[in-house]
Scaffold this active site. Sequence first.
Site, mmCIF file in Angstrom:
data_model
loop_
_atom_site.group_PDB
_atom_site.id
_atom_site.type_symbol
_atom_site.label_atom_id
_atom_site.label_comp_id
_atom_site.label_asym_id
_atom_site.label_seq_id
_atom_site.Cartn_x
_atom_site.Cartn_y
_atom_site.Cartn_z
ATOM 1 N N PHE A 57 -57.010 -7.891 32.653
ATOM 2 C CA PHE A 57 -55.700 -8.477 32.419
ATOM 3 C C PHE A 57 -55.561 -8.900 30.959
ATOM 4 O O PHE A 57 -56.438 -9.541 30.405
ATOM 5 C CB PHE A 57 -55.494 -9.704 33.340
ATOM 6 C CG PHE A 57 -54.192 -10.397 33.099
ATOM 7 C CD1 PHE A 57 -52.989 -9.754 33.354
ATOM 8 C CD2 PHE A 57 -54.151 -11.692 32.590
ATOM 9 C CE1 PHE A 57 -51.780 -10.379 33.113
ATOM 10 C CE2 PHE A 57 -52.943 -12.328 32.349
ATOM 11 C CZ PHE A 57 -51.755 -11.665 32.607
ATOM 12 N N MET A 74 -26.802 -1.331 5.505
ATOM 13 C CA MET A 74 -27.438 -0.268 4.723
ATOM 14 C C MET A 74 -27.415 1.059 5.485
ATOM 15 O O MET A 74 -27.201 2.117 4.894
ATOM 16 C CB MET A 74 -28.873 -0.666 4.368
ATOM 17 C CG MET A 74 -29.513 0.229 3.328
ATOM 18 S SD MET A 74 -28.634 0.197 1.754
ATOM 19 C CE MET A 74 -29.503 -1.098 0.871
ATOM 20 N N LYS A 106 -63.430 -14.216 24.927
ATOM 21 C CA LYS A 106 -63.395 -15.586 25.450
ATOM 22 C C LYS A 106 -64.804 -16.140 25.712
ATOM 23 O O LYS A 106 -65.056 -17.316 25.462
ATOM 24 C CB LYS A 106 -62.562 -15.610 26.740
ATOM 25 C CG LYS A 106 -62.129 -17.008 27.129
ATOM 26 C CD LYS A 106 -61.131 -16.967 28.276
ATOM 27 C CE LYS A 106 -60.668 -18.378 28.625
ATOM 28 N NZ LYS A 106 -59.724 -18.371 29.762
#
Lengths: 186, 583
Positions: B113, B481, B163
């Site tokens: 995930f 532009m 992590k």
Amino acid sequence: MTDLDIQKGSNKKSAYNLRDPLSEITESHTLAVIVDNESGVLARVIGLFSGRGYNIDSLTVAEVDHSGKLSRITIVTTGTPAVIEQIKAQLERMVPVHAVHDLTVEGKSVERELALLKVKGKGEKRVEALRLADVFRANVVDSTLKSFTFEIKGTPEKIDAFCELMRPLGLSEVARTGVAALSRGD
Amino acid sequence: MKTNTGAEIVIKALISQGVDTVFGYPGGAVLPIYDEIFKEKSINHILVRHEQGAVHAAEGYARSTGKPGVVLVTSGPGATNAVTGLTDALMDSIPLVVLTGQVPTFMIGNDAFQEADTVGITRPCTKHNWLVKDTNKLAKTIHTAFHVAMTGRPGPVLVDIPKDVQFAGGIYIEPNEIQQTYHIKPAKPQKTSVEKIVDAITMAKKPVIYSGGGVINSGKKASNLLRMLVSKTNFPITSTLMGLGCYPASGENWLGMLGMHGTYEANMAMHDCDLLLCIGARFDDRITGRTDAFSPNSFKVHVDIDPSSINKNIQVDVPLVSDIELALKAIIKKWEKCGKETQRESVKNWWNKINDWKKVKCLAYRQYGNTIKPQYAIDRLEKLTSNFDRYITTEVGQHQMWAAQYMKFEEPNRWMTSGGLGTMGYGFPASIGVQIAYPQSLVINIAGEASWLMNMQELGTAVQYGLPVKQFILNNERLGMVRQWQELLHGERYSHSWSASLPDFEKLADAYGVKGITCDNPNDLDDAINEMINFQGPVIFNCVVEKHENCFPMIPSGKAHNEMILGEFGDKNSIDSTGAVLV
């Protein structure tokens, strides 16, 4: 006028052979790139080539200094002189790159490649394959009654020539290592 | 030996690197680091509303302070959202250190995930990046990241931290315990090149200095040396979009910006010069126009810190690979030692020619009727804010070019714009980053409504931190532009270059509790701008302007510098004022 591009150690002493940086002629160069052997380093180098549209004709890579964790990447590339200079400058500014040697301009160099060829055939063709292998100093590393596997080493041109000769004699598979190269002399 | 968790090491390393501000957005894979940020009061974390905003804010912070900008985002979408900002920073040589969370090492490759191959995705859009798999290597990697971002040609770097590495224990080391191997060579200006450059300065009859963002990156001293070189030699000077401010716009030798929407005098000087001194610029295609017709008769000198910039687009006669400050110091020293000579008479004649080009008044416009001309709006903004301690950011498009043409920059680091990548949505978050660095200064983002909407979510950030950023939006209800190119090159077929559902900007301001001002009448403009400046808080200024105004001068793509299109009110190819009334 642009400075003439004389490389240190150039073997091309004649003024007629000085390289013109504006030339549109495509040249083949062999580059040796010394890099930190860290994760992703090969992806970085080839990503540079694909991202900026440079060519890779051959590529070999292996760790050459285990204690220093250095790898040597040998790349054969083609491009105009300006493109070759760009490739070298772009490689040199990469963080894990220690040195870039252009073996094509830094004096004479030795280039070798190794190839394995499987040739299938019977009768006269099989004998002829063995005879030619002998001429090219290729070794038989495996054989069955219907096939030979040859090992050949030499310049890429020599291997090209051997492959061409083997094709009508039953060449079924080729594995090539790509070029490894070192500069000559000290 | 005492160990720390990876998250503690990250914070210690940031503090040791002098970081006081981090722009970020939390998520699952960076929670341990956010836990440390919660405990550590010396780091000011700015919560943005989108990771792209965090990177642009860090760019604004970095560009205005000269310090690296620091970003902290989570894995997967957090990292992919940062990609545009990283690419922008790479193109404009802005030093950034981006820290991303990653899924735990044992889950990498499992399509976990919020997993993305962050180092793979960001490899081509960073100067370098690292995936840290061992907590013991974390401190060294972060210190090296700062070193790489700031050394040589600055740029963005990324450190991806799984992590589990943030939770695990490891040894922290200080920057001085690491021997850095990455360095730019050669460090000092090459003597022979310096000599050739001094010769060229001495001999030049029609010189021009073309400076760029590299001067600003080199530091304030480089700008001062550039000013010294210009005043001592009396050479004319122009600059790229990125270099505005390194030479003051009020300076006597200033020609204005060069390139696609640069001034007539700057581009003509580039085309006709006999010595082109490029200092810290990279011959970008917006600058050169058609390369085979670029400055055809000049001797070209290129001073740049990045060897790969040399001869990339334009072949030069003398390259000098060096930091700009060191190079300018060496050049000035050598030139003074050689007798401080220039071809004074010839340079004077050259100035006469340049002054003739200036008479074309390429930036002339006419404000008439009840509609605000965008040039007029920026001109008034310049006049009414020039005495302030002022920082300007922009989005990308017509308003950006008009800002570059009409705003006057006296100092470096005062102008933050997305040059190389041309990122719409850059200006608003960048203004937030600048305001964080300079809380007391006047920070204005000159925007177009379409660009501004791309990162308008950052209004939440501005409100949360009480940042009084002024959003000066030139609203022409068009992608100006794009529309201009469609008019000039695509038979006026305005394919999808306008928006049929713009918000009511005042109500939008209301919704966030900030001030909204709308001005659509030129007679009210000065009062409205003053109201914006004097308001203590964020302002959305909806400046309703002429819808179909074109930005001139313009070098059309594939044309040379002497093939510019000028606006209708310049003195070269326009009808004079009496004629204009008749027609």
